[in-house]
Scaffold this active site. Structure first.
Site, mmCIF file in Angstrom:
data_model
loop_
_atom_site.group_PDB
_atom_site.id
_atom_site.type_symbol
_atom_site.label_atom_id
_atom_site.label_comp_id
_atom_site.label_asym_id
_atom_site.label_seq_id
_atom_site.Cartn_x
_atom_site.Cartn_y
_atom_site.Cartn_z
ATOM 1 N N LYS A 114 0.841 -1.205 0.000
ATOM 2 C CA LYS A 114 0.000 0.000 0.000
ATOM 3 C C LYS A 114 0.872 1.251 0.000
ATOM 4 O O LYS A 114 1.911 1.297 0.671
ATOM 5 C CB LYS A 114 -0.906 -0.031 1.232
ATOM 6 C CG LYS A 114 -1.917 1.104 1.323
ATOM 7 C CD LYS A 114 -2.790 0.889 2.558
ATOM 8 C CE LYS A 114 -3.788 1.997 2.780
ATOM 9 N NZ LYS A 114 -4.624 1.757 3.974
ATOM 10 N N SER A 151 -9.180 2.719 3.051
ATOM 11 C CA SER A 151 -8.183 3.337 2.191
ATOM 12 C C SER A 151 -7.302 2.341 1.438
ATOM 13 O O SER A 151 -6.534 2.718 0.556
ATOM 14 C CB SER A 151 -7.277 4.245 3.033
ATOM 15 O OG SER A 151 -6.612 3.507 4.053
ATOM 16 N N SER A 178 -10.001 0.219 7.192
ATOM 17 C CA SER A 178 -9.363 0.383 5.886
ATOM 18 C C SER A 178 -8.828 -0.901 5.267
ATOM 19 O O SER A 178 -8.395 -0.885 4.118
ATOM 20 C CB SER A 178 -8.229 1.410 5.979
ATOM 21 O OG SER A 178 -8.756 2.710 6.063
#
Length: 464
Positions: free
Chosen positions: A82, A157, A181
């Site tokens: 990520k 996210s 997330s």
């Protein structure tokens, strides 16, 4: 095995194929890089693709194979990282295009663990700016779209990570979860996502700046893959402010064990924010029925997170201020959150209030082994659905949508999202299991039992 089947083969099985010399790391990387080149323009799942580094690493690992006596567990398996987590020599944008040239000079601690496990890094996946929203539409980047229906969000996210795994653009992914997330994107995209217990995964070499609410974790197609990646991620690093002992047995081994008869509570309503929509309720109620059929003791209970909403908001929104990114280059919602940030005293008071409420939530588990919740209160939103709302309206929508998730961040308890079906739009329906503190093993045993009773691995989005 054809290339599509290989791309959707679970990561643990890919590792075994490599060990048996039935496929090479180079062949696997070629499969994923071709798929990324072809599908990522539609999905927006990767910000940065590190093709040259991945090819070089795969070549080196392929050449090592004939003489290797012992290999790390995921030797040669491709993974994504990520873009909130630094990787040495690669840009870390935090979802802000002004940081496209922000080249990291160190590996995040979880990245070090992933490399030690033998993975090959394919690139950095899309995130909302600073990870602050549950959809991934940062200004200056393509939105991360749901592989099951491109008109809808992949979540956030860790939206890019989930989209990449669901569409077969990596074998497995690292994500992070400060308020849902990992669990939210996993739910949107029909994957397994684990938010580990506080202290399970290190924040080295820097540290935790949000009082323990955020943590790194795995996103995968199977419970076993997620458990094995959590094994690889876990462990204390000198100086960690809090930590847990390594599990015995391993998390992967736990997926092969029966959970026994568990005391399970469930609800489809989160006070004070309301009832889940029909699809999210369906996921919970179907799971409850299956749990009863499997012999567990299941009881409906009411849940009230009223005292948590305000202090959690204060702690969560402080992440914008703590980033150090100037207001003028932030997108509107984060600028608004930055302007709302209070004093250090107000932050500490919010942490205190959050910890008081967290004790009450954990006490609920004195008589319960697992709590079953929806992941979100309603189905995924369309890409751009909230783009024209004011920051305040958007923030209120976010608070309601994600409301089943932040409690586990506040308490530090483990939680796992599992796919259980599809809605009328063809989007996945998921359910969330929350366990006692440090009890990932119990959750993984139960999740594996549910997965075995109602397999999911055969499902693939048509785009993939």
């Amino acid at each position: 095995m054809n290339k599509v089947d290989l791309a959707f083969t679970p990561a643990l099985e890919q590792a075994q194929l490599i060990r048996r010399r039935e496929v090479s790391p180079s062949e696997l990387v070629e499969v994923y890089l071709e798929r990324i080149s072809r599908l990522n323009p539609q999905l927006g799942s990767y910000f940065t693709v590190t093709a040259e580094q991945a090819i070089a690493d795969a070549k080196a690992k392929t050449e090592m194979l004939p003489n290797a006596s012992e290999l790390p567990p995921f030797f040669g398996v491709p993974i994504s990282i990520k873009d909130l987590n630094p990787v040495a020599g690669i840009a870390c944008t935090y979802g802000n295009p002004a940081l496209l040239n922000n080249i990291s000079d160190y590996d995040d601690g979880v990245v070090t663990r992933i490399k030690q496990a033998g993975f090959i890094l394919l690139g950095k996946t899309a995130t909302s700016e600073l990870g602050s929203t549950p959809y991934t539409e940062p200004t200056g980047f393509p939105p991360a779209r749901n592989p099951w229906n491109l008109e809808y969000t992949a979540g956030g996210s860790s939206g890019g990570a989930a989209a990449a795994v669901a569409a077969g653009l990596c074998a497995i992914a690292q994500g992070s979860d400060g308020g849902g997330s990992i669990r939210g994107p996993a739910a949107c995209c029909g994957l397994v996502g684990i938010k580990p217990s506080r202290g399970r995964v290190t924040h080295a070499p820097v540290g935790d700046r949000l009082s323990g609410i955020a943590i790194n974790g795995p996103i995968a197609r199977t419970v076993a893959d997620a458990a094995a990646l959590l094994d690889a991620m876990s462990g204390y690093v000198t100086g960690d402010p809090y930590w847990l002992s390594d599990p015995e047995p391993s998390f992967l081994a736990a997926t092969q064990q029966k959970p026994g008869t568990l005391r399970i509570a469930y609800t489809t309503s989160i006070a004070p924010l309301g009832e889940a929509d029909a699809s999210c309720q369906q996921g919970v109620l179907q799971t409850v029925q299956l749990l009863q059929e499997l012999g567990h003791t299941v009881e409906q209970k009411s849940i009230d997170f009223s005292g948590l909403v305000e202090p959690f908001q204060v702690v969560w929104q402080t992440s914008v201020a703590s980033s150090g990114i100037p207001a003028e280059i932030l997108q509107p919602l984060n600028r608004w959150l930055l302007a709302r940030t209070g004093s250090a005293g107000q932050y500490l008071q919010a942490v205190y209030q959050m910890q008081v409420v967290a004790r009450q939530i954990v006490a609920f588990f004195d008589t319960v082994d697992v709590l079953v919740l929806p992941v979100y209160l309603h189905s995924p939103i369309r890409v751009g659905e909230w783009a024209n709302l004011s920051p305040e309206e958007t923030f209120q929508n976010i608070i309601r949508w994600i409301s089943p998730c932040p409690a586990a961040n506040a308490t530090g308890q483990p939680a796992i999202a599992l796919p259980v079906g599809f809605d009328e739009l063809g989007l996945p329906i998921s359910v969330q299991l929350v366990g006692r503190p440090a009890a990932e093993t119990t959750l993984l045993r139960l999740a594996a039992q549910l997965e075995a009773a109602k397999p999911w691995i055969q499902h693939r989005p048509a785009l993939g």
